[in-house]
Design an enzyme around this catalytic site. Structure first.
Site, PDB file in Angstrom:
ATOM      1  N   PHE A  20       0.765  -1.294   0.162  1.00 17.18           N
ATOM      2  CA  PHE A  20       0.090   0.094   0.038  1.00 17.18           C
ATOM      3  C   PHE A  20       0.984   1.146  -0.005  1.00 17.18           C
ATOM      4  O   PHE A  20       0.732   2.071  -0.812  1.00 17.18           O
ATOM      5  CB  PHE A  20      -0.922  -0.105   1.213  1.00 17.18           C
ATOM      6  CG  PHE A  20      -1.493   1.154   1.723  1.00 17.18           C
ATOM      7  CD1 PHE A  20      -2.310   2.162   0.726  1.00 17.18           C
ATOM      8  CD2 PHE A  20      -1.453   1.539   2.902  1.00 17.18           C
ATOM      9  CE1 PHE A  20      -2.621   3.276   1.240  1.00 17.18           C
ATOM     10  CE2 PHE A  20      -2.086   2.903   3.481  1.00 17.18           C
ATOM     11  CZ  PHE A  20      -2.896   3.755   2.417  1.00 17.18           C
ATOM     12  N   TYR A  78       4.929  -7.788  16.202  1.00 19.85           N
ATOM     13  CA  TYR A  78       4.919  -6.634  15.638  1.00 19.85           C
ATOM     14  C   TYR A  78       5.619  -5.642  16.203  1.00 19.85           C
ATOM     15  O   TYR A  78       6.704  -4.958  15.721  1.00 19.85           O
ATOM     16  CB  TYR A  78       3.684  -6.330  14.836  1.00 19.85           C
ATOM     17  CG  TYR A  78       3.619  -5.178  14.037  1.00 19.85           C
ATOM     18  CD1 TYR A  78       4.147  -5.042  12.816  1.00 19.85           C
ATOM     19  CD2 TYR A  78       2.956  -3.942  14.489  1.00 19.85           C
ATOM     20  CE1 TYR A  78       3.974  -3.926  11.987  1.00 19.85           C
ATOM     21  CE2 TYR A  78       3.063  -2.702  13.569  1.00 19.85           C
ATOM     22  CZ  TYR A  78       3.706  -2.700  12.304  1.00 19.85           C
ATOM     23  OH  TYR A  78       3.517  -1.807  11.355  1.00 19.85           O
ATOM     24  N   LYS A  88       9.441  -4.117  15.534  1.00 20.81           N
ATOM     25  CA  LYS A  88       9.584  -3.055  14.959  1.00 20.81           C
ATOM     26  C   LYS A  88      10.489  -2.160  16.294  1.00 20.81           C
ATOM     27  O   LYS A  88      11.440  -1.429  15.883  1.00 20.81           O
ATOM     28  CB  LYS A  88       8.420  -2.204  15.012  1.00 20.81           C
ATOM     29  CG  LYS A  88       7.669  -2.575  13.768  1.00 20.81           C
ATOM     30  CD  LYS A  88       8.017  -1.957  12.320  1.00 20.81           C
ATOM     31  CE  LYS A  88       7.319  -2.633  11.223  1.00 20.81           C
ATOM     32  NZ  LYS A  88       7.888  -2.204   9.814  1.00 20.81           N
TER      33      LYS A  88
HETATM   34  P1  NAD Z   1       1.460  -3.439   3.146  1.00 22.16           P
HETATM   35  O1  NAD Z   1       1.258  -4.875   3.696  1.00 22.16           O
HETATM   36  O2  NAD Z   1       0.497  -3.041   2.059  1.00 22.16           O
HETATM   37  O3  NAD Z   1       2.918  -3.634   2.588  1.00 22.16           O
HETATM   38  C1  NAD Z   1       3.885  -4.352   3.115  1.00 22.16           C
HETATM   39  C2  NAD Z   1       4.987  -4.806   1.980  1.00 22.16           C
HETATM   40  O4  NAD Z   1       6.002  -5.661   2.475  1.00 22.16           O
HETATM   41  C3  NAD Z   1       4.213  -5.782   1.096  1.00 22.16           C
HETATM   42  O5  NAD Z   1       4.147  -5.344  -0.272  1.00 22.16           O
HETATM   43  C4  NAD Z   1       4.567  -7.149   1.466  1.00 22.16           C
HETATM   44  O6  NAD Z   1       4.479  -8.199   0.346  1.00 22.16           O
HETATM   45  C5  NAD Z   1       6.023  -6.763   1.738  1.00 22.16           C
HETATM   46  N1  NAD Z   1       6.484  -7.880   2.433  1.00 22.16           N
HETATM   47  C6  NAD Z   1       6.295  -8.380   3.777  1.00 22.16           C
HETATM   48  N2  NAD Z   1       7.345  -9.167   4.113  1.00 22.16           N
HETATM   49  C7  NAD Z   1       8.429  -9.186   3.093  1.00 22.16           C
HETATM   50  C8  NAD Z   1       9.275  -9.891   3.234  1.00 22.16           C
HETATM   51  N3  NAD Z   1      10.018 -10.578   4.022  1.00 22.16           N
HETATM   52  N4  NAD Z   1      10.273  -9.623   1.931  1.00 22.16           N
HETATM   53  C9  NAD Z   1       9.877  -8.867   1.069  1.00 22.16           C
HETATM   54  N5  NAD Z   1       8.858  -7.993   0.932  1.00 22.16           N
HETATM   55  C10 NAD Z   1       7.983  -8.190   2.140  1.00 22.16           C
HETATM   56  O7  NAD Z   1       1.758  -2.563   4.302  1.00 22.16           O
HETATM   57  P2  NAD Z   1       1.956  -1.065   4.315  1.00 22.16           P
HETATM   58  O8  NAD Z   1       0.615  -0.207   5.090  1.00 22.16           O
HETATM   59  O9  NAD Z   1       2.075  -0.474   3.037  1.00 22.16           O
HETATM   60  O10 NAD Z   1       3.121  -0.833   5.358  1.00 22.16           O
HETATM   61  C11 NAD Z   1       4.422  -0.590   4.965  1.00 22.16           C
HETATM   62  C12 NAD Z   1       5.362  -0.429   6.301  1.00 22.16           C
HETATM   63  O11 NAD Z   1       4.861   0.969   6.879  1.00 22.16           O
HETATM   64  C13 NAD Z   1       5.354  -1.456   6.917  1.00 22.16           C
HETATM   65  O12 NAD Z   1       6.992  -1.518   7.284  1.00 22.16           O
HETATM   66  C14 NAD Z   1       4.664  -1.021   8.202  1.00 22.16           C
HETATM   67  O13 NAD Z   1       4.978  -1.674   9.379  1.00 22.16           O
HETATM   68  C15 NAD Z   1       4.786   0.186   8.372  1.00 22.16           C
HETATM   69  N6  NAD Z   1       3.697   1.039   8.826  1.00 22.16           N
HETATM   70  C16 NAD Z   1       2.539   1.244   8.172  1.00 22.16           C
HETATM   71  C17 NAD Z   1       1.288   1.923   8.788  1.00 22.16           C
HETATM   72  C18 NAD Z   1       0.192   2.114   7.933  1.00 22.16           C
HETATM   73  O14 NAD Z   1      -0.894   2.527   8.539  1.00 22.16           O
HETATM   74  N7  NAD Z   1       0.082   1.848   6.677  1.00 22.16           N
HETATM   75  C19 NAD Z   1       1.412   2.404  10.199  1.00 22.16           C
HETATM   76  C20 NAD Z   1       2.685   2.190  10.642  1.00 22.16           C
HETATM   77  C21 NAD Z   1       3.673   1.366  10.035  1.00 22.16           C
END
Ligand code: NAD
Ligand code: UDP
Length: 316
Positions: A13, A145, A149
């Site tokens: 995302f 998680y 983190k």
């Molecule tokens: P998401 O699930 O859409 O994206 C995560 C991506 O990482 C996915 O494309 C997934 O396929 C990839 N991935 C997971 N494990 C993997 C691995 N071992 N090797 C390679 N790729 C891998 O989630 P997002 O919302 O886009 O989140 C992205 C980052 O931002 C994450 O690290 C998340 O912890 C952090 N985050 C997001 C939010 C939010 O509100 N969206 C809030 C806090 C932190």
């Protein structure tokens, strides 16, 4: 100056929007993802751009690519996704971050680590400032998680101290927008889809818990500004300080979609934080950053995205 930039988790995302933004700024982008919680279709529209490369790779395996900058986002992010395989979540958060830091060290790239407001746990300090150490249950269902983190942050500062790796830590608060997953259980996507289908809106607990929702474009502007800071300022909160209850969000979604849905109250998940709101004073002072997109505008865009996804049309 054109840079070569790696985005791990680039098909997700946030990652897919970030790839688009960096290409828009004139850079070359290497998108690295194992599609664990995403699909190629999120970045398919970028494949024709000669400055964009898509690489299937699991960050828990070492890798070295010559790049100038790294945005490390790869990690399952929603409670449903990260609790499905908690051991794998810890491996990704810890080994994945270690491998990305090793790459940054090797090729002398600057790196940003995507951390989270979850490092504050169920906070006793409100709103949350970066100086707050948090209140995290280390053995609860969210621990894989949250502690993963927290360890990623520790690794990042250790690589900076020990090896001089130029790093930044962004603590992301709840972010929403188009391309959220339809089935990862996060509140905005759940509510919008339920409302559009006139199904019950699943409010957990009494819906009195709060979150502060940031629109994706605002968040990414914060990312780019933070990575560009000349010195490491330590962790920085990026999020929208406009706090609302989950019940308010449910009612707003019903209204904006003209839905017939009713609220359905369900059990509150274990360790669900009761309040969450960023203090963004540091981002304001350091980056001149603050969110610009109102919840009405952002939710409107998200509703439109999910309407298209469901094949629904606006009456015109
Ligand atoms: P998401 O699930 O859409 O994206 C995560 C991506 O990482 C996915 O494309 C997934 O396929 C990839 N991935 C997971 N494990 C993997 C691995 N071992 N090797 C390679 N790729 C891998 O989630 P997002 O919302 O886009 O989140 C992205 C980052 O931002 C994450 O690290 C998340 O912890 C952090 N985050 C997001 C939010 C939010 O509100 N969206 C809030 C806090 C932190
Ligand atoms: N939530 C809810 N109904 C849903 C999904 C989530 O009431 O269908 C609540 C959840 O209990 C939490 C908040 O909404 O209090 C945000 O949940 P989400 O999973 O989006 O993110 P979190 O901030 O908990 O990681």
């Amino acid at each position: 100056m054109r840079k070569r930039i790696l985005v791990s988790g680039g098909a997700g995302f946030l990652g897919s929007h970030l790839c688009e933004k960096l290409l828009g700024l004139g850079h070359e982008v290497v998108c690295l993802d194992n599609f664990f919680t995403s699909a190629r279709r999120n970045v398919e529209h970028l494949l024709d751009d000669h400055r964009f490369e898509l690489l299937r790779h699991d960050v828990t395996e070492p890798i070295i690519i010559e790049v100038d900058e790294i945005y490390h986002l790869a990690c399952p992010a929603s409670p449903v996704h990260y609790q499905r395989n908690p051991v794998r979540t810890i491996q990704t958060a810890v080994h994945g971050t270690l491998n990305m830091l090793d790459m940054a060290r090797e090729v002398k790239a600057r790196i940003m680590i995507a951390s989270t407001s979850e490092v504050y746990g169920d906070p006793k300090e409100h709103p949350q400032r970066e100086s707050y150490w948090g209140h995290v249950n280390p053995i609860g269902p969210r621990a894989c998680y949250d502690e993963g983190k927290r360890c990623a942050e520790s690794l990042t500062v250790s690589y900076a101290r020990q090896y001089g790796v130029a790093s930044r830590i962004v603590r992301i608060f709840n972010t929403y927008g188009p391309r959220m997953h339809e089935n990862d259980g996060r509140v905005v996507s759940n509510f919008v889809l339920q409302a559009l289908k006139n199904e019950p809106i699943t409010v957990y607990g009494e819906g009195e818990q709060t979150r502060s929702f940031c629109y994706v474009s605002d968040l990414l502007e914060g990312f780019v500004r933070l990575l560009a800071t000349p010195d490491d300022p330590g962790p920085v909160n990026i999020g929208n300080p406009s706090e609302r209850t989950i019940r308010e969000l449910a009612e707003m979604t019903i209204k904006m979609t003209n839905s017939k849905s009713q609220l359905r109250f369900e059990a509150l998940p274990v360790d669900d934080p009761t309040r969450r709101c960023p203090d963004i004073g540091k981002a304001r002072a350091l980056l001149g950053w603050e969110p610009k997109v109102s919840i009405e505008e952002g939710l409107g865009n998200t509703i439109k995205y999910f309407k298209d996804y469901l094949g629904q049309r606006d009456p015109s």
